[in-house]
Design a protein around this motif. Structure first.
Motif, PDB file in Angstrom:
ATOM      1  N   THR A  86      -6.326   6.876  -4.113  1.00  0.00           N
ATOM      2  CA  THR A  86      -7.370   7.314  -4.391  1.00  0.00           C
ATOM      3  C   THR A  86      -7.788   8.253  -3.087  1.00  0.00           C
ATOM      4  N   ASN A  87      -8.729   9.287  -3.411  1.00  0.00           N
ATOM      5  CA  ASN A  87      -9.292   9.987  -2.125  1.00  0.00           C
ATOM      6  C   ASN A  87     -10.309   8.904  -1.232  1.00  0.00           C
ATOM      7  N   GLU A  88     -10.493   9.618  -0.216  1.00  0.00           N
ATOM      8  CA  GLU A  88     -11.407   8.418   0.677  1.00  0.00           C
ATOM      9  C   GLU A  88     -12.667   8.051   0.089  1.00  0.00           C
ATOM     10  N   ALA A  89     -13.352   9.091  -0.769  1.00  0.00           N
ATOM     11  CA  ALA A  89     -14.573   8.618  -1.587  1.00  0.00           C
ATOM     12  C   ALA A  89     -14.616   7.550  -2.348  1.00  0.00           C
ATOM     13  N   LEU A  90     -13.321   7.111  -2.783  1.00  0.00           N
ATOM     14  CA  LEU A  90     -13.168   6.129  -3.691  1.00  0.00           C
ATOM     15  C   LEU A  90     -12.127   5.013  -3.052  1.00  0.00           C
ATOM     16  N   SER A  91     -12.027   4.942  -1.805  1.00  0.00           N
ATOM     17  CA  SER A  91     -11.179   4.159  -1.081  1.00  0.00           C
ATOM     18  C   SER A  91     -11.626   2.580  -1.389  1.00  0.00           C
ATOM     19  N   SER A  92     -12.833   2.267  -1.666  1.00  0.00           N
ATOM     20  CA  SER A  92     -13.403   0.858  -1.965  1.00  0.00           C
ATOM     21  C   SER A  92     -12.702   0.264  -3.089  1.00  0.00           C
ATOM     22  N   ILE A  93     -12.220   1.233  -4.262  1.00  0.00           N
ATOM     23  CA  ILE A  93     -11.768   0.602  -5.106  1.00  0.00           C
ATOM     24  C   ILE A  93     -10.167   0.488  -5.409  1.00  0.00           C
ATOM     25  N   ARG A  94      -9.680   1.051  -4.203  1.00  0.00           N
ATOM     26  CA  ARG A  94      -8.217   0.990  -3.926  1.00  0.00           C
ATOM     27  C   ARG A  94      -7.527  -0.352  -4.105  1.00  0.00           C
ATOM     28  N   GLN A  95      -6.378  -0.582  -4.633  1.00  0.00           N
ATOM     29  CA  GLN A  95      -5.754  -1.769  -4.781  1.00  0.00           C
ATOM     30  C   GLN A  95      -4.143  -1.790  -4.205  1.00  0.00           C
ATOM     31  N   THR A  96      -3.778  -2.747  -3.781  1.00  0.00           N
ATOM     32  CA  THR A  96      -2.287  -2.944  -3.376  1.00  0.00           C
ATOM     33  C   THR A  96      -1.730  -3.891  -4.501  1.00  0.00           C
ATOM     34  N   LEU A  97      -0.261  -3.482  -4.712  1.00  0.00           N
ATOM     35  CA  LEU A  97       0.462  -4.257  -5.699  1.00  0.00           C
ATOM     36  C   LEU A  97       0.972  -5.570  -4.915  1.00  0.00           C
TER      37      LEU A  97
END
Length: 97
Positions: A86-97
């Motif tokens: 994601t970009n930084e603005a959406l970093s809170s929804i980023r997940q790892t595999l």
């Protein structure tokens, strides 16, 4: 994470008749933290919802409460995905595999 694509099954006049109840439903889901973004498709043939739910079954239970679903005004296509970039603005929804 889920993308929900709604496609209207009726005339816009019928959608408009249930729009206030649909917006109230959306507000409830935002308050509960289930929905992250939503809006109309362009052209106005339906809508899109970005949902953060623990499972597809949980999301389907929430979608069953939507007045558009209850009145059979729209079809719902649910796509599950893992937002690993994601970009930084959406970093809170980023997940790892």
């Amino acid at each position: 994470m889920f993308i929900v694509s709604l496609t209207y099954r009726c005339e816009l006049s019928e959608i408009e008749a249930h729009l206030a109840a649909h917006i109230e439903y959306l507000e409830q889901q935002y308050t509960l933290g289930h929905f992250l973004a939503s809006g109309r498709k362009v052209p106005r043939t339906g809508g899109v919802i970005l949902a953060d739910m623990p499972s597809k079954e949980a999301l389907e239970a929430v979608l069953a409460e939507d007045p558009f679903k209850q009145h059979q005004l729209a079809d719902y296509d649910v796509i599950e995905f893992i937002p690993t970039k994601t970009n930084e603005a959406l970093s809170s929804i980023r997940q790892t595999l």
